[in-house]
Design an enzyme around this catalytic site. Structure first.
Site: not given
Ligand code: NAD
Ligand code: ZN
Length: 256
Positions: A103, A105-106, A121, A191-193, A217, A235
Protein backbone atom coordinates in the site's frame (compact mmCIF):
# COMPACT_ATOMS: atom_id res chain seq x y z
CA UNK A 1 4.66 -18.78 22.85
CA UNK A 2 8.07 -17.11 22.87
CA UNK A 3 9.17 -14.89 19.98
CA UNK A 4 11.96 -17.38 19.15
CA UNK A 5 9.42 -20.17 18.82
CA UNK A 6 7.13 -18.04 16.65
CA UNK A 7 10.04 -17.10 14.39
CA UNK A 8 10.85 -20.79 13.87
CA UNK A 9 7.18 -21.48 13.17
CA UNK A 10 7.01 -18.71 10.55
CA UNK A 11 10.26 -19.90 8.92
CA UNK A 12 8.70 -23.35 8.65
CA UNK A 13 5.50 -21.95 7.12
CA UNK A 14 7.65 -20.10 4.58
CA UNK A 15 9.83 -23.04 3.59
CA UNK A 16 6.80 -25.34 3.30
CA UNK A 17 4.71 -22.87 1.31
CA UNK A 18 4.03 -23.33 -2.39
CA UNK A 19 3.18 -19.71 -3.08
CA UNK A 20 3.88 -17.02 -0.48
CA UNK A 21 3.34 -13.28 -0.79
CA UNK A 22 3.81 -10.27 1.46
CA UNK A 23 1.23 -7.56 2.05
CA UNK A 24 2.78 -4.39 3.44
CA UNK A 25 1.76 -0.99 4.73
CA UNK A 26 3.25 2.22 6.03
CA UNK A 27 4.65 0.47 9.15
CA UNK A 28 7.40 -1.30 7.19
CA UNK A 29 8.80 2.12 6.22
CA UNK A 30 8.51 3.59 9.73
CA UNK A 31 12.03 2.42 10.64
CA UNK A 32 13.31 4.25 7.55
CA UNK A 33 11.99 7.45 9.12
CA UNK A 34 8.87 7.71 6.92
CA UNK A 35 5.89 8.47 9.19
CA UNK A 36 2.79 6.27 9.09
CA UNK A 37 -0.68 7.78 8.73
CA UNK A 38 -2.33 6.25 11.79
CA UNK A 39 -0.92 5.25 15.15
CA UNK A 40 1.61 7.02 17.33
CA UNK A 41 3.29 9.98 15.56
CA UNK A 42 1.01 9.29 12.56
CA UNK A 43 0.73 12.04 9.97
CA UNK A 44 -3.01 12.26 10.54
CA UNK A 45 -2.63 13.19 14.16
CA UNK A 46 -1.38 16.50 12.71
CA UNK A 47 -3.37 17.08 9.50
CA UNK A 48 -6.88 16.36 8.30
CA UNK A 49 -6.51 13.72 5.57
CA UNK A 50 -9.54 14.97 3.67
CA UNK A 51 -7.85 18.32 3.29
CA UNK A 52 -5.22 17.02 0.84
CA UNK A 53 -5.82 13.33 0.22
CA UNK A 54 -9.08 13.61 -1.70
CA UNK A 55 -9.30 15.04 -5.21
CA UNK A 56 -11.62 17.86 -4.10
CA UNK A 57 -9.39 18.75 -1.15
CA UNK A 58 -6.30 18.57 -3.35
CA UNK A 59 -7.74 20.96 -5.95
CA UNK A 60 -9.23 23.33 -3.38
CA UNK A 61 -5.91 23.62 -1.51
CA UNK A 62 -3.60 23.13 -4.49
CA UNK A 63 -0.49 25.00 -3.36
CA UNK A 64 -0.68 23.87 0.26
CA UNK A 65 -1.44 20.28 -0.77
CA UNK A 66 1.51 20.29 -3.15
CA UNK A 67 3.79 21.66 -0.41
CA UNK A 68 2.73 18.68 1.71
CA UNK A 69 3.39 16.15 -1.07
CA UNK A 70 6.71 17.82 -1.87
CA UNK A 71 7.69 17.55 1.79
CA UNK A 72 6.78 13.82 1.75
CA UNK A 73 8.75 13.30 -1.48
CA UNK A 74 11.82 14.97 0.06
CA UNK A 75 11.47 12.80 3.15
CA UNK A 76 11.15 9.59 1.15
CA UNK A 77 13.97 10.58 -1.21
CA UNK A 78 16.35 10.94 1.76
CA UNK A 79 15.12 7.74 3.43
CA UNK A 80 16.94 4.43 2.94
CA UNK A 81 15.34 0.99 2.82
CA UNK A 82 15.63 -0.68 6.24
CA UNK A 83 16.41 -4.31 7.23
CA UNK A 84 12.67 -5.14 6.95
CA UNK A 85 12.53 -4.14 3.26
CA UNK A 86 15.82 -5.92 2.63
CA UNK A 87 14.63 -9.12 4.30
CA UNK A 88 11.64 -9.31 1.95
CA UNK A 89 13.91 -8.76 -1.06
CA UNK A 90 16.14 -11.58 0.22
CA UNK A 91 13.17 -13.94 0.62
CA UNK A 92 12.23 -13.26 -3.00
CA UNK A 93 15.83 -13.82 -4.14
CA UNK A 94 15.89 -17.15 -2.28
CA UNK A 95 12.74 -18.16 -4.16
CA UNK A 96 10.38 -18.15 -1.16
CA UNK A 97 8.39 -15.01 -1.89
CA UNK A 98 6.51 -14.54 -5.15
CA UNK A 99 5.52 -10.89 -4.74
CA UNK A 100 5.17 -7.92 -2.44
CA UNK A 101 1.75 -6.29 -2.58
CA UNK A 102 2.19 -2.90 -1.00
CA UNK A 103 0.00 0.00 0.00
CA UNK A 104 3.10 2.18 0.20
CA UNK A 105 3.84 4.89 -2.32
CA UNK A 106 7.52 5.35 -1.40
CA UNK A 107 9.28 2.80 -3.68
CA UNK A 108 11.47 1.62 -0.79
CA UNK A 109 10.71 -2.05 -1.57
CA UNK A 110 12.09 -1.62 -5.09
CA UNK A 111 15.13 0.27 -3.79
CA UNK A 112 15.79 -2.63 -1.38
CA UNK A 113 15.87 -5.06 -4.32
CA UNK A 114 12.35 -6.49 -4.42
CA UNK A 115 11.49 -7.14 -8.06
CA UNK A 116 7.86 -8.17 -8.17
CA UNK A 117 6.17 -5.28 -6.36
CA UNK A 118 2.52 -4.41 -6.85
CA UNK A 119 1.72 -0.84 -5.83
CA UNK A 120 -1.95 -0.86 -4.87
CA UNK A 121 -2.06 2.82 -4.01
CA UNK A 122 0.17 4.15 -6.77
CA UNK A 123 3.43 6.00 -6.22
CA UNK A 124 4.71 9.45 -5.38
CA UNK A 125 7.24 9.08 -8.19
CA UNK A 126 4.84 9.40 -11.10
CA UNK A 127 2.94 12.63 -11.78
CA UNK A 128 -0.09 12.88 -13.99
CA UNK A 129 -2.41 15.59 -15.24
CA UNK A 130 -5.54 16.35 -13.21
CA UNK A 131 -7.45 17.08 -16.41
CA UNK A 132 -9.39 13.86 -17.10
CA UNK A 133 -9.31 14.38 -20.87
CA UNK A 134 -5.50 14.77 -20.89
CA UNK A 135 -3.40 11.61 -20.56
CA UNK A 136 -0.06 13.21 -19.72
CA UNK A 137 2.03 11.43 -17.08
CA UNK A 138 5.71 11.45 -16.23
CA UNK A 139 8.06 9.47 -13.97
CA UNK A 140 10.22 11.65 -11.73
CA UNK A 141 13.30 10.90 -9.64
CA UNK A 142 13.28 14.02 -7.49
CA UNK A 143 10.56 16.30 -6.10
CA UNK A 144 9.41 19.08 -8.45
CA UNK A 145 11.24 22.37 -7.86
CA UNK A 146 8.16 24.56 -8.36
CA UNK A 147 4.76 23.64 -6.99
CA UNK A 148 2.25 22.99 -8.33
CA UNK A 149 3.98 21.50 -11.39
CA UNK A 150 2.11 22.26 -14.61
CA UNK A 151 1.14 19.94 -17.46
CA UNK A 152 3.21 20.76 -20.58
CA UNK A 153 0.32 19.63 -22.80
CA UNK A 154 -2.74 21.38 -21.37
CA UNK A 155 -1.41 23.70 -18.62
CA UNK A 156 -3.53 22.10 -15.88
CA UNK A 157 -1.77 21.25 -12.60
CA UNK A 158 -0.16 17.82 -12.29
CA UNK A 159 -0.89 15.56 -9.32
CA UNK A 160 1.03 12.71 -7.73
CA UNK A 161 -0.15 9.31 -8.97
CA UNK A 162 -1.29 8.17 -5.54
CA UNK A 163 -4.78 6.91 -4.83
CA UNK A 164 -6.81 9.61 -3.10
CA UNK A 165 -9.78 8.87 -0.86
CA UNK A 166 -12.81 7.90 -2.84
CA UNK A 167 -10.75 6.91 -5.89
CA UNK A 168 -10.52 3.49 -7.45
CA UNK A 169 -7.34 1.47 -7.17
CA UNK A 170 -5.23 1.20 -10.34
CA UNK A 171 -7.12 -1.52 -12.18
CA UNK A 172 -4.22 -3.68 -13.35
CA UNK A 173 -2.47 -3.59 -9.95
CA UNK A 174 -5.67 -4.66 -8.19
CA UNK A 175 -6.32 -7.45 -10.70
CA UNK A 176 -2.80 -8.83 -10.26
CA UNK A 177 -3.00 -8.55 -6.46
CA UNK A 178 -6.28 -10.48 -6.29
CA UNK A 179 -4.94 -13.11 -8.67
CA UNK A 180 -1.73 -13.56 -6.64
CA UNK A 181 -3.66 -13.70 -3.37
CA UNK A 182 -6.04 -16.36 -4.66
CA UNK A 183 -3.06 -18.51 -5.63
CA UNK A 184 -1.26 -18.07 -2.30
CA UNK A 185 -1.09 -20.44 0.63
CA UNK A 186 0.73 -17.91 2.85
CA UNK A 187 0.65 -14.15 3.31
CA UNK A 188 3.05 -12.17 5.48
CA UNK A 189 1.16 -9.09 6.63
CA UNK A 190 3.58 -6.39 7.71
CA UNK A 191 3.06 -2.91 9.10
CA UNK A 192 -0.52 -2.28 8.13
CA UNK A 193 -3.49 -1.34 10.28
CA UNK A 194 -5.79 -3.11 7.80
CA UNK A 195 -8.17 -0.16 7.84
CA UNK A 196 -8.00 0.89 4.19
CA UNK A 197 -10.33 -1.01 1.84
CA UNK A 198 -10.35 -2.64 -0.66
CA UNK A 199 -6.59 -3.21 -0.14
CA UNK A 200 -7.27 -4.71 3.29
CA UNK A 201 -9.15 -7.62 1.65
CA UNK A 202 -5.92 -9.16 0.31
CA UNK A 203 -5.04 -11.24 3.42
CA UNK A 204 -8.67 -12.37 3.72
CA UNK A 205 -8.57 -13.67 0.14
CA UNK A 206 -5.58 -15.83 1.07
CA UNK A 207 -7.31 -17.10 4.20
CA UNK A 208 -10.59 -17.82 2.41
CA UNK A 209 -8.64 -20.08 0.04
CA UNK A 210 -7.25 -22.04 2.98
CA UNK A 211 -3.94 -20.15 3.24
CA UNK A 212 -2.18 -18.96 6.39
CA UNK A 213 -1.71 -15.44 7.70
CA UNK A 214 1.40 -14.26 9.54
CA UNK A 215 1.04 -10.79 11.06
CA UNK A 216 3.97 -8.64 12.20
CA UNK A 217 3.17 -5.34 13.94
CA UNK A 218 4.23 -3.78 17.27
CA UNK A 219 0.54 -2.93 17.85
CA UNK A 220 -2.44 -5.17 17.24
CA UNK A 221 -4.16 -4.61 13.91
CA UNK A 222 -7.15 -5.91 11.94
CA UNK A 223 -5.47 -9.31 11.36
CA UNK A 224 -3.84 -10.04 14.74
CA UNK A 225 -6.83 -12.03 16.05
CA UNK A 226 -7.29 -14.23 13.00
CA UNK A 227 -3.61 -14.67 12.12
CA UNK A 228 -2.11 -18.16 12.37
CA UNK A 229 0.92 -16.45 13.90
CA UNK A 230 0.95 -12.89 15.25
CA UNK A 231 4.38 -11.55 16.15
CA UNK A 232 4.30 -8.39 18.21
CA UNK A 233 7.39 -6.55 17.05
CA UNK A 234 9.01 -4.22 14.56
CA UNK A 235 9.43 -5.36 10.97
CA UNK A 236 13.10 -4.32 10.86
CA UNK A 237 13.90 -6.54 13.83
CA UNK A 238 11.66 -9.56 13.23
CA UNK A 239 11.98 -10.05 9.44
CA UNK A 240 15.80 -10.43 9.37
CA UNK A 241 15.54 -13.06 12.13
CA UNK A 242 12.96 -14.95 10.07
CA UNK A 243 15.22 -14.83 6.99
CA UNK A 244 18.14 -16.10 9.06
CA UNK A 245 16.03 -19.03 10.25
CA UNK A 246 14.77 -19.73 6.71
CA UNK A 247 18.34 -19.74 5.34
CA UNK A 248 19.47 -22.06 8.14
CA UNK A 249 16.76 -24.63 7.53
CA UNK A 250 17.19 -24.26 3.76
CA UNK A 251 20.92 -25.05 3.92
CA UNK A 252 20.22 -28.01 6.24
CA UNK A 253 17.67 -29.32 3.74
CA UNK A 254 20.07 -29.07 0.81
CA UNK A 255 22.92 -30.75 2.70
CA UNK A 256 20.86 -33.87 3.48
P1 NAD B 1 -1.36 2.85 8.69
O1 NAD B 1 -0.67 4.15 8.91
O2 NAD B 1 -2.83 2.79 8.72
O3 NAD B 1 -0.84 1.77 9.75
C1 NAD B 1 0.52 1.57 9.98
C2 NAD B 1 0.67 0.32 10.82
O4 NAD B 1 2.06 0.04 10.93
C3 NAD B 1 0.13 0.47 12.24
O5 NAD B 1 -0.71 -0.65 12.52
C4 NAD B 1 1.38 0.44 13.11
O6 NAD B 1 1.18 -0.19 14.37
C5 NAD B 1 2.33 -0.37 12.26
N1 NAD B 1 3.75 -0.14 12.51
C6 NAD B 1 4.37 0.98 12.99
N2 NAD B 1 5.69 0.80 13.07
C7 NAD B 1 5.95 -0.46 12.65
C8 NAD B 1 7.13 -1.24 12.49
N3 NAD B 1 8.32 -0.74 12.82
N4 NAD B 1 7.01 -2.51 12.03
C9 NAD B 1 5.79 -3.03 11.70
N5 NAD B 1 4.64 -2.34 11.84
C10 NAD B 1 4.72 -1.08 12.28
O7 NAD B 1 -0.78 2.33 7.32
P2 NAD B 1 -1.46 1.50 6.15
O8 NAD B 1 -2.19 0.35 6.72
O9 NAD B 1 -0.40 1.29 5.16
O10 NAD B 1 -2.56 2.49 5.53
C11 NAD B 1 -2.28 3.83 5.30
C12 NAD B 1 -2.34 4.32 3.87
O11 NAD B 1 -1.42 5.40 3.81
C13 NAD B 1 -1.87 3.38 2.82
O12 NAD B 1 -2.85 3.36 1.86
C14 NAD B 1 -0.61 3.99 2.19
O13 NAD B 1 -0.83 4.22 0.81
C15 NAD B 1 -0.48 5.33 2.78
N6 NAD B 1 0.85 5.67 3.36
C16 NAD B 1 2.00 5.28 2.75
C17 NAD B 1 3.23 5.58 3.31
C18 NAD B 1 4.49 5.11 2.61
O14 NAD B 1 4.48 4.92 1.40
N7 NAD B 1 5.59 4.91 3.34
C19 NAD B 1 3.31 6.27 4.51
C20 NAD B 1 2.11 6.67 5.12
C21 NAD B 1 0.89 6.33 4.54
ZN1 ZN C 1 -2.64 17.90 -19.19
Amino acid sequence: MSIEYKIRLVAELITKSRHAIAFTGAGISAESGVPTFRGKNGLWTRIDPMKYASIDGFIANLREAWEWYKWRMELVEKAEPNPGHRALAELERLGFLKAVITQNVDRLHQRAGSRNVIELHGTLWVLRCINPSCRYSIGISEPPREVPPICPECSSPLRPSVVFFGEELPREAWRRAVELASRSDLVLVIGTSGAVYPAAYIPFIVRDNGGSIVDINPDRDAYSEIADVYIQGRAGEILPRIVEEVSRSDSQQSSI
